[in-house]
Design a protein around this motif. Structure first.
Motif, PDB file in Angstrom:
ATOM      1  N   HIS A   1       3.763  -4.894   7.388  1.00 33.86           N
ATOM      2  CA  HIS A   1       3.237  -6.030   6.625  1.00 33.86           C
ATOM      3  C   HIS A   1       2.202  -5.627   5.571  1.00 33.86           C
ATOM      4  O   HIS A   1       1.984  -6.372   4.613  1.00 33.86           O
ATOM      5  CB  HIS A   1       2.619  -7.055   7.576  1.00 33.86           C
ATOM      6  N   LEU A   2       1.556  -4.469   5.736  1.00 32.47           N
ATOM      7  CA  LEU A   2       0.508  -4.081   4.788  1.00 32.47           C
ATOM      8  C   LEU A   2       1.044  -3.273   3.613  1.00 32.47           C
ATOM      9  O   LEU A   2       0.332  -3.053   2.631  1.00 32.47           O
ATOM     10  CB  LEU A   2      -0.579  -3.274   5.512  1.00 32.47           C
ATOM     11  N   ASP A   3       2.279  -2.813   3.711  1.00 34.49           N
ATOM     12  CA  ASP A   3       2.881  -2.001   2.648  1.00 34.49           C
ATOM     13  C   ASP A   3       4.305  -2.491   2.414  1.00 34.49           C
ATOM     14  O   ASP A   3       5.226  -2.090   3.122  1.00 34.49           O
ATOM     15  CB  ASP A   3       2.891  -0.523   3.038  1.00 34.49           C
ATOM     16  N   ARG A   4       4.462  -3.338   1.404  1.00 36.33           N
ATOM     17  CA  ARG A   4       5.783  -3.903   1.130  1.00 36.33           C
ATOM     18  C   ARG A   4       6.204  -3.619  -0.309  1.00 36.33           C
ATOM     19  O   ARG A   4       5.375  -3.245  -1.143  1.00 36.33           O
ATOM     20  CB  ARG A   4       5.764  -5.416   1.362  1.00 36.33           C
ATOM     21  N   LYS A   5       7.491  -3.808  -0.563  1.00 40.44           N
ATOM     22  CA  LYS A   5       8.002  -3.736  -1.925  1.00 40.44           C
ATOM     23  C   LYS A   5       8.741  -5.024  -2.242  1.00 40.44           C
ATOM     24  O   LYS A   5       9.478  -5.547  -1.399  1.00 40.44           O
ATOM     25  CB  LYS A   5       8.922  -2.527  -2.094  1.00 40.44           C
ATOM     26  N   VAL A   6       8.513  -5.531  -3.454  1.00 41.09           N
ATOM     27  CA  VAL A   6       9.160  -6.762  -3.894  1.00 41.09           C
ATOM     28  C   VAL A   6       9.846  -6.489  -5.225  1.00 41.09           C
ATOM     29  O   VAL A   6       9.479  -5.558  -5.962  1.00 41.09           O
ATOM     30  CB  VAL A   6       8.142  -7.916  -4.032  1.00 41.09           C
TER      31      VAL A   6
ATOM     32  N   GLY B   1      12.081  -2.692 -11.800  1.00 40.82           N
ATOM     33  CA  GLY B   1      12.214  -1.976 -10.534  1.00 40.82           C
ATOM     34  C   GLY B   1      11.288  -2.531  -9.475  1.00 40.82           C
ATOM     35  O   GLY B   1      10.590  -3.535  -9.680  1.00 40.82           O
ATOM     36  N   ALA B   2      11.278  -1.859  -8.349  1.00 43.09           N
ATOM     37  CA  ALA B   2      10.490  -2.335  -7.208  1.00 43.09           C
ATOM     38  C   ALA B   2       8.993  -2.302  -7.522  1.00 43.09           C
ATOM     39  O   ALA B   2       8.490  -1.395  -8.188  1.00 43.09           O
ATOM     40  CB  ALA B   2      10.792  -1.486  -5.982  1.00 43.09           C
ATOM     41  N   VAL B   3       8.301  -3.318  -7.045  1.00 43.18           N
ATOM     42  CA  VAL B   3       6.852  -3.440  -7.200  1.00 43.18           C
ATOM     43  C   VAL B   3       6.206  -3.290  -5.834  1.00 43.18           C
ATOM     44  O   VAL B   3       6.649  -3.891  -4.852  1.00 43.18           O
ATOM     45  CB  VAL B   3       6.482  -4.803  -7.828  1.00 43.18           C
ATOM     46  N   GLU B   4       5.174  -2.469  -5.759  1.00 40.58           N
ATOM     47  CA  GLU B   4       4.445  -2.305  -4.501  1.00 40.58           C
ATOM     48  C   GLU B   4       3.481  -3.473  -4.314  1.00 40.58           C
ATOM     49  O   GLU B   4       2.695  -3.777  -5.217  1.00 40.58           O
ATOM     50  CB  GLU B   4       3.668  -0.992  -4.500  1.00 40.58           C
ATOM     51  N   TYR B   5       3.587  -4.095  -3.152  1.00 40.61           N
ATOM     52  CA  TYR B   5       2.655  -5.165  -2.768  1.00 40.61           C
ATOM     53  C   TYR B   5       1.892  -4.650  -1.562  1.00 40.61           C
ATOM     54  O   TYR B   5       2.420  -4.592  -0.457  1.00 40.61           O
ATOM     55  CB  TYR B   5       3.432  -6.442  -2.464  1.00 40.61           C
ATOM     56  N   LEU B   6       0.670  -4.231  -1.782  1.00 39.93           N
ATOM     57  CA  LEU B   6      -0.139  -3.580  -0.758  1.00 39.93           C
ATOM     58  C   LEU B   6      -1.308  -4.475  -0.365  1.00 39.93           C
ATOM     59  O   LEU B   6      -1.809  -5.255  -1.163  1.00 39.93           O
ATOM     60  CB  LEU B   6      -0.681  -2.248  -1.293  1.00 39.93           C
ATOM     61  N   ARG B   7      -1.735  -4.319   0.857  1.00 42.50           N
ATOM     62  CA  ARG B   7      -2.974  -4.953   1.291  1.00 42.50           C
ATOM     63  C   ARG B   7      -3.897  -3.842   1.760  1.00 42.50           C
ATOM     64  O   ARG B   7      -3.556  -3.075   2.666  1.00 42.50           O
ATOM     65  CB  ARG B   7      -2.722  -5.975   2.398  1.00 42.50           C
ATOM     66  N   ARG B   8      -5.064  -3.754   1.126  1.00 42.96           N
ATOM     67  CA  ARG B   8      -6.002  -2.678   1.387  1.00 42.96           C
ATOM     68  C   ARG B   8      -7.353  -3.242   1.821  1.00 42.96           C
ATOM     69  O   ARG B   8      -7.776  -4.298   1.339  1.00 42.96           O
ATOM     70  CB  ARG B   8      -6.168  -1.821   0.129  1.00 42.96           C
ATOM     71  N   PRO B   9      -8.055  -2.544   2.703  1.00 44.42           N
ATOM     72  CA  PRO B   9      -9.314  -3.080   3.242  1.00 44.42           C
ATOM     73  C   PRO B   9     -10.399  -3.200   2.180  1.00 44.42           C
ATOM     74  O   PRO B   9     -10.524  -2.340   1.302  1.00 44.42           O
ATOM     75  CB  PRO B   9      -9.700  -2.050   4.309  1.00 44.42           C
ATOM     76  N   TRP B  10     -11.164  -4.291   2.295  1.00 45.02           N
ATOM     77  CA  TRP B  10     -12.293  -4.471   1.375  1.00 45.02           C
ATOM     78  C   TRP B  10     -13.314  -3.349   1.553  1.00 45.02           C
ATOM     79  O   TRP B  10     -13.964  -2.930   0.597  1.00 45.02           O
ATOM     80  CB  TRP B  10     -12.993  -5.800   1.644  1.00 45.02           C
ATOM     81  N   GLY B  11     -13.492  -2.915   2.787  1.00 45.94           N
ATOM     82  CA  GLY B  11     -14.510  -1.922   3.102  1.00 45.94           C
ATOM     83  C   GLY B  11     -15.075  -2.190   4.479  1.00 45.94           C
ATOM     84  O   GLY B  11     -14.468  -2.898   5.292  1.00 45.94           O
TER      85      GLY B  11
END
Length: 490
Positions: free
Chosen positions: A130-135, A140-150
């Motif tokens: 769920h944190l590393d997807r492609k749409v 071409g494919a686009v990376e949809y990432l969720r990364r920690p604020w800190g």
């Protein structure tokens, strides 16, 4: 002092090492059943707080935890779950929580047994990608990432300390955020056991840290610029203080505060079922939980019959020592809270409230309050939450009046509707201004897979849940090849 119950020592876990906070002379953690001292309370000093913040910041800046692939992070979370699944952990946590919070051992044991499942659930979320997807994108494919604020600060309350703290910790770790847990000074033991499990599971130093102390310790960390997200469960005053501290720099905050929760009994309800729900809402966790019953709203035609059934059930309820397997309900958490609840009851009596109670008090010196309904007050006098086994009763003549009562507070956490006409119950529930409504049942558990626990109004900010809490600790990042529009927009 704690030899009889073998409570864990009150220790911090900072940057991979245990350290003892400063003893608060003359202040004790006490047995809620008897008032007897169990341990001297401890407060982390400025050096310990600073070291924890520096370690979390270092882990984030160097990407020590975030850079570990999601599958490997999932394995470490599963290692924590495996450690927490041992009988040693479950028995220690359930006993400590029961002694200090007053919740009966049957309830704290269930929470201790759920603890490994929380970490396994967070691990499963990572393995599902769920944190590393492609749409799809235009080039071409686009990376949809969720990364920690800190670095994330997690502040857990004294009620349900194991379930609430573990959910915050597992979610932050799954998100890739180094986190610092500050449990309630009244119920710190399950947090200490979680820190022990994290250490044995092999988490890198500084990824998960435990800092013990009172609200002054939490306040120092909330105001530190190295903290990039705050998840808090507690009272309205604490939530407001955190929101103010985080506002200037737009630090994401997740706040679950109080709830003066409404239970509506329509005239076509199954009264036996409703009575069971009312008693559960009054007594589960000794009424010390944010989704406990706050106001009972009942159609005037069934009010007396319903109250008779409720009092009949309560008369057979066993209020006793929280470690006694036969106890249905235990004492309140500490003397200060006990005295506050008595003050709240006296206030309602001064406004014309008549007390309805039938549960005998035990022959113990602890913080025992019998589950109590208060009838006869004006609705304006019962708008505030009472965080204990006390609820106001109001009657109504029709659905319109019931809805006005149900939406008559500034809090909106949970609601309950009892009616044998399910379509009517759903229609009524949709108009209640609250985060969730359960129909014909009262339970600690969620009623829908993947659904959030939402807070409306003064009950808080944001949503909590399996996916929602993990995503709270992250921001979205979208990366892909873009088409080039012509200059001038032609």
């Amino acid at each position: 002092m704690n030899r009889e119950y073998h409570l864990p020592e009150l220790t911090n876990f900072i940057d991979g090492a245990c350290s003892a906070p400063t003893i608060n002379r003359g202040q004790y953690l006490c047995d809620a059943n008897t008032g007897e001292p169990l341990q001297e309370r401890r407060n982390s000093d400025d050096t310990q707080v600073s070291t924890a913040l520096e370690a979390a910041d270092r882990v984030h800046r160097e990407g020590i935890w975030e850079a570990i692939p999601a599958g490997e992070r999932a394995t470490l979370l599963e290692n924590i779950a495996e450690e927490l699944g041992s009988e040693e952990y479950a028995e220690t946590i359930s006993t400590a929580d029961s002694l200090t919070s007053g919740a009966v051992i049957r309830t704290t044991r269930k929470m201790a047994n759920i603890l490994p499942l929380v970490f396994r659930g967070a691990a499963a979320y990572l393995r599902q990608g769920h944190l590393d997807r492609k749409v799809p994108g235009p080039c071409g494919a686009v990376e949809y990432l969720r990364r920690p604020w800190g670095p994330a600060l997690l502040i857990a309350p004294w009620n349900g300390p194991t379930a609430i703290a573990s959910h915050k910790v597992a979610s932050a770790l799954a998100a890739g955020a180094p986190c610092i847990l500050k449990p309630s000074e009244f119920t710190p033991h399950s947090a200490i056991m979680m820190a022990r499990a994290a250490q044995r599971a092999g988490l890198p130093d500084g990824v998960f840290q435990l800092v013990l102390g009172d609200r002054s310790v939490g306040g120092k960390m909330v105001e530190d610029p190295r903290i990039k997200a705050v998840s808090f469960t507690g009272g309205l005053a604490g939530g407001r203080a955190i929101a103010r501290a985080c506002a200037d720099d737009f630090i994401p905050t997740q706040l679950e505060l109080g709830g003066n929760n409404q239970l509506v009994v329509l005239e076509d309800a199954d009264l036996d079922k409703a009575a069971t729900g009312i008693v559960y809402g009054l007594t589960n966790l000794n009424g010390q939980w944010c989704r406990a019953l706050g106001r009972l709203l009942v159609h005037e035609s069934v009010k007396h019959a319903l109250l008779d059934k409720v009092l009949s059930l309560l008369s057979g309820f066993r209020l006793g020592h929280s470690l006694d397997e036969s106890s249905d309900m235990g004492p309140l958490v500490h003397r200060g809270h006990f005295e506050q609840i008595l003050t709240d009851i006296e206030r309602l009596q001064s406004h014309g409230g008549q007390l309805l109670s039938s549960t005998p008090l035990p022959d113990l010196r602890g913080n025992f309050v019998a589950p109590t309904l208060v009838d006869g007050c004006r609705p304006d006098d019962t708008r505030e939450e009472i965080f204990g086994p006390v609820a106001a009763v109001h009657s109504f003549r029709d659905d319109s009046e019931a809805l006005a009562l149900a939406n008559g507070t500034d809090l909106g956490l949970a609601g309950y509707v009892y009616s044998e006409n399910i379509e009517r119950a759903f229609a009524f529930a949709r108009r209640m201004r609250t985060g969730g409504v359960k129909i014909n049942g009262y339970s600690l558990l969620s009623i829908g897979e993947g659904t959030p626990r939402s807070a409306w109004g003064l009950s808080g900010l944001g949503e909590e849940g399996h996916a929602q809490s993990i995503e709270f600790f992250t921001g979205a990042q979208v990366i892909g090849v873009s088409p080039q529009d012509p200059l001038g927009g032609r």
